[in-house]
Design a protein around this motif. Sequence first.
Motif, PDB file in Angstrom:
ATOM      1  N   TYR A  93      28.274  53.967  45.599  1.00  0.00           N
ATOM      2  CA  TYR A  93      28.523  52.780  44.770  1.00  0.00           C
ATOM      3  C   TYR A  93      28.967  51.615  45.658  1.00  0.00           C
ATOM      4  N   ALA A  94      28.265  50.506  45.589  1.00  0.00           N
ATOM      5  CA  ALA A  94      28.686  49.274  46.260  1.00  0.00           C
ATOM      6  C   ALA A  94      29.480  48.452  45.254  1.00  0.00           C
ATOM      7  N   ILE A  95      30.773  48.238  45.533  1.00  0.00           N
ATOM      8  CA  ILE A  95      31.640  47.595  44.545  1.00  0.00           C
ATOM      9  C   ILE A  95      32.351  46.376  45.133  1.00  0.00           C
ATOM     10  N   HIS A  96      32.854  45.540  44.236  1.00  0.00           N
ATOM     11  CA  HIS A  96      33.717  44.422  44.597  1.00  0.00           C
ATOM     12  C   HIS A  96      35.085  44.673  43.975  1.00  0.00           C
ATOM     13  N   LEU A  97      36.121  44.752  44.812  1.00  0.00           N
ATOM     14  CA  LEU A  97      37.483  44.957  44.319  1.00  0.00           C
ATOM     15  C   LEU A  97      38.157  43.598  44.165  1.00  0.00           C
ATOM     16  N   PRO A  98      38.562  43.222  42.962  1.00  0.00           N
ATOM     17  CA  PRO A  98      39.151  41.895  42.741  1.00  0.00           C
ATOM     18  C   PRO A  98      40.586  41.799  43.234  1.00  0.00           C
TER      19      PRO A  98
ATOM     20  N   THR B 162      38.357  34.760  55.194  1.00  0.00           N
ATOM     21  CA  THR B 162      39.086  34.637  53.929  1.00  0.00           C
ATOM     22  C   THR B 162      38.343  35.464  52.885  1.00  0.00           C
ATOM     23  N   TYR B 163      39.066  36.370  52.243  1.00  0.00           N
ATOM     24  CA  TYR B 163      38.456  37.247  51.247  1.00  0.00           C
ATOM     25  C   TYR B 163      38.934  36.876  49.845  1.00  0.00           C
ATOM     26  N   ASP B 164      37.985  36.558  48.966  1.00  0.00           N
ATOM     27  CA  ASP B 164      38.313  36.323  47.557  1.00  0.00           C
ATOM     28  C   ASP B 164      38.268  37.628  46.771  1.00  0.00           C
ATOM     29  N   TYR B 165      37.556  38.612  47.313  1.00  0.00           N
ATOM     30  CA  TYR B 165      37.512  39.983  46.793  1.00  0.00           C
ATOM     31  C   TYR B 165      37.169  40.866  47.982  1.00  0.00           C
ATOM     32  N   MET B 166      37.400  42.178  47.864  1.00  0.00           N
ATOM     33  CA  MET B 166      37.078  43.096  48.960  1.00  0.00           C
ATOM     34  C   MET B 166      35.812  43.880  48.610  1.00  0.00           C
ATOM     35  N   PRO B 167      34.760  43.735  49.410  1.00  0.00           N
ATOM     36  CA  PRO B 167      33.563  44.553  49.216  1.00  0.00           C
ATOM     37  C   PRO B 167      33.797  45.955  49.766  1.00  0.00           C
ATOM     38  N   SER B 168      33.513  46.967  48.973  1.00  0.00           N
ATOM     39  CA  SER B 168      33.789  48.347  49.363  1.00  0.00           C
ATOM     40  C   SER B 168      32.629  49.247  48.953  1.00  0.00           C
TER      41      SER B 168
ATOM     42  N   THR C 235      48.330  48.704  52.052  1.00  0.00           N
ATOM     43  CA  THR C 235      48.831  48.036  50.842  1.00  0.00           C
ATOM     44  C   THR C 235      47.717  47.490  49.952  1.00  0.00           C
ATOM     45  N   GLY C 236      46.470  47.895  50.219  1.00  0.00           N
ATOM     46  CA  GLY C 236      45.351  47.402  49.422  1.00  0.00           C
ATOM     47  C   GLY C 236      45.550  47.505  47.918  1.00  0.00           C
ATOM     48  N   PRO C 237      45.908  48.696  47.407  1.00  0.00           N
ATOM     49  CA  PRO C 237      46.064  48.834  45.957  1.00  0.00           C
ATOM     50  C   PRO C 237      47.083  47.873  45.334  1.00  0.00           C
ATOM     51  N   LEU C 238      48.060  47.420  46.131  1.00  0.00           N
ATOM     52  CA  LEU C 238      49.040  46.465  45.606  1.00  0.00           C
ATOM     53  C   LEU C 238      48.469  45.053  45.513  1.00  0.00           C
ATOM     54  N   LYS C 239      47.326  44.827  46.176  1.00  0.00           N
ATOM     55  CA  LYS C 239      46.717  43.494  46.195  1.00  0.00           C
ATOM     56  C   LYS C 239      45.602  43.339  45.168  1.00  0.00           C
ATOM     57  N   PHE C 240      45.170  44.460  44.563  1.00  0.00           N
ATOM     58  CA  PHE C 240      44.025  44.405  43.653  1.00  0.00           C
ATOM     59  C   PHE C 240      44.463  44.252  42.197  1.00  0.00           C
ATOM     60  N   SER C 241      43.766  43.396  41.494  1.00  0.00           N
ATOM     61  CA  SER C 241      44.036  43.236  40.062  1.00  0.00           C
ATOM     62  C   SER C 241      43.384  44.364  39.257  1.00  0.00           C
ATOM     63  N   LYS C 242      42.427  45.045  39.882  1.00  0.00           N
ATOM     64  CA  LYS C 242      41.785  46.204  39.252  1.00  0.00           C
ATOM     65  C   LYS C 242      41.402  47.182  40.364  1.00  0.00           C
ATOM     66  N   ASP C 243      41.687  48.472  40.158  1.00  0.00           N
ATOM     67  CA  ASP C 243      41.453  49.474  41.191  1.00  0.00           C
ATOM     68  C   ASP C 243      40.734  50.660  40.568  1.00  0.00           C
TER      69      ASP C 243
ATOM     70  N   GLU D 107      36.358  56.365  36.133  1.00  0.00           N
ATOM     71  CA  GLU D 107      34.909  56.172  36.220  1.00  0.00           C
ATOM     72  C   GLU D 107      34.444  54.906  35.499  1.00  0.00           C
ATOM     73  N   GLN D 108      35.152  54.536  34.441  1.00  0.00           N
ATOM     74  CA  GLN D 108      34.783  53.330  33.705  1.00  0.00           C
ATOM     75  C   GLN D 108      35.001  52.084  34.570  1.00  0.00           C
ATOM     76  N   VAL D 109      36.138  52.029  35.269  1.00  0.00           N
ATOM     77  CA  VAL D 109      36.402  50.898  36.160  1.00  0.00           C
ATOM     78  C   VAL D 109      35.420  50.910  37.334  1.00  0.00           C
ATOM     79  N   LEU D 110      35.127  52.093  37.858  1.00  0.00           N
ATOM     80  CA  LEU D 110      34.156  52.204  38.948  1.00  0.00           C
ATOM     81  C   LEU D 110      32.811  51.604  38.540  1.00  0.00           C
ATOM     82  N   GLN D 111      32.352  51.940  37.344  1.00  0.00           N
ATOM     83  CA  GLN D 111      31.081  51.378  36.862  1.00  0.00           C
ATOM     84  C   GLN D 111      31.179  49.865  36.665  1.00  0.00           C
ATOM     85  N   GLU D 112      32.316  49.427  36.171  1.00  0.00           N
ATOM     86  CA  GLU D 112      32.532  48.000  35.910  1.00  0.00           C
ATOM     87  C   GLU D 112      32.494  47.169  37.198  1.00  0.00           C
ATOM     88  N   LEU D 113      33.026  47.733  38.288  1.00  0.00           N
ATOM     89  CA  LEU D 113      33.101  47.003  39.555  1.00  0.00           C
ATOM     90  C   LEU D 113      31.854  47.182  40.418  1.00  0.00           C
ATOM     91  N   THR D 114      30.948  48.069  39.985  1.00  0.00           N
ATOM     92  CA  THR D 114      29.760  48.374  40.780  1.00  0.00           C
ATOM     93  C   THR D 114      28.733  47.244  40.715  1.00  0.00           C
TER      94      THR D 114
END
Length: 370
Positions: free
Chosen positions: A9-14, A25-31, A322-330, A355-362
């Motif tokens: 899954y290619a996702i964008h973490l907000p 400068t990252y506005d979101y993290m591509p993962s 500390t990534g998870p502390l920086k994301f509005s959705k994980d 899995e629902q969030v994973l699909q949403e960010l994919t």
Amino acid sequence: MKIAEIEIYAIHLPLYEPFIISYATYDYMPSIIVKITTDTGLVGYGEGVADEHVTGESWKGTFEILKNTLAPKLIGENPMNMERIHELMDAEIYGVPTAKAAIDIACYDVAGKALGVPVYNLLGGRYHEEFPITHVLSIAAPEAMANEAEERVAAGYRSMKMKVGTNVADDVLRIQAVRERVGEDIAIRVDVNQGWVNSANTLLGLQKLQDCSLDWLEQPVRADDIDGMVEVKSKSSTPMMIDEGLRGVRDMREIIAKRAADKVNIKLMKCGGIYPATKLAHMAEMAGIECQIGSMVESSIGSAAGFHVAFSKKIITSVELTGPLKFSKDVGNLHYDVPFIRLSGKPGLGIDIDEQVLQELTVFSEKVSG
């Protein structure tokens, strides 16, 4: 137990707010998230966060290498045979540590679940009970960084990692402002991300920072300039940490031989995952060099993997995940007891995946099976 299917899954973490370092400068993290399903029904998750400036890998490139090169080769393999898994990946393609880390982490997650133990038990058992969390300050104006540091100290944090690396004069003002605001009892670590370029600029900056009592200075010179690190270390009393200059075993051998650092920052994305990270930690321990486990700002998956390595090794004395502390959705639920991290004893990585969030960010995905 064999790998039956690999989903990518290619996702964008907000992010709550942009993350600013010396070169980006990252506005979101591509993962990239990897999901391995075995013929026994067990599922493991891995993650790869690429950084073109560090390993030469890109988000899309990592996805394609996983889809076309690595995943097809590993169908039918036992995910617990870690030495073999890495040998197969290395034989198939040189380098690409981020892509290999995603597979490696997912295999460890599966192996832990199969045995009913946390991943750190696969690495020698638990050594540390907890680690303090260091708050990371993105590059901003001196006053803004000082204000944020003050807020975090009020929230219980006892250490700050300052991102700098624009130019020496401005960075000195940033560091001085934060030190003045938080006082002498708060640890300050400064990460230049190669931004001061060479040893001359670095020594000039350190001369002006003598009264700031820095815990350490991280990667002030270009990644490949190991000799520059040697010069700075020999002419300064400030402890030196290497980050971008340490990718794998070859780099570690040179760092040890030249006594180029007081501390090294091991990142799973730079070295190829949990298995290679433990090898680097063992090399550092034999040379008497302390280690930190750092991150490329990963989700709960990559961060949990890094924590399992850190919690299992005595020589690893600090963490910066500390990534998870920086994301509005994980995609996962790694739990922090701010300002500390204490891992659970759940099997595998010890986290649940939504899995629902994973699909949403994919953004796009692919499935590889036999």
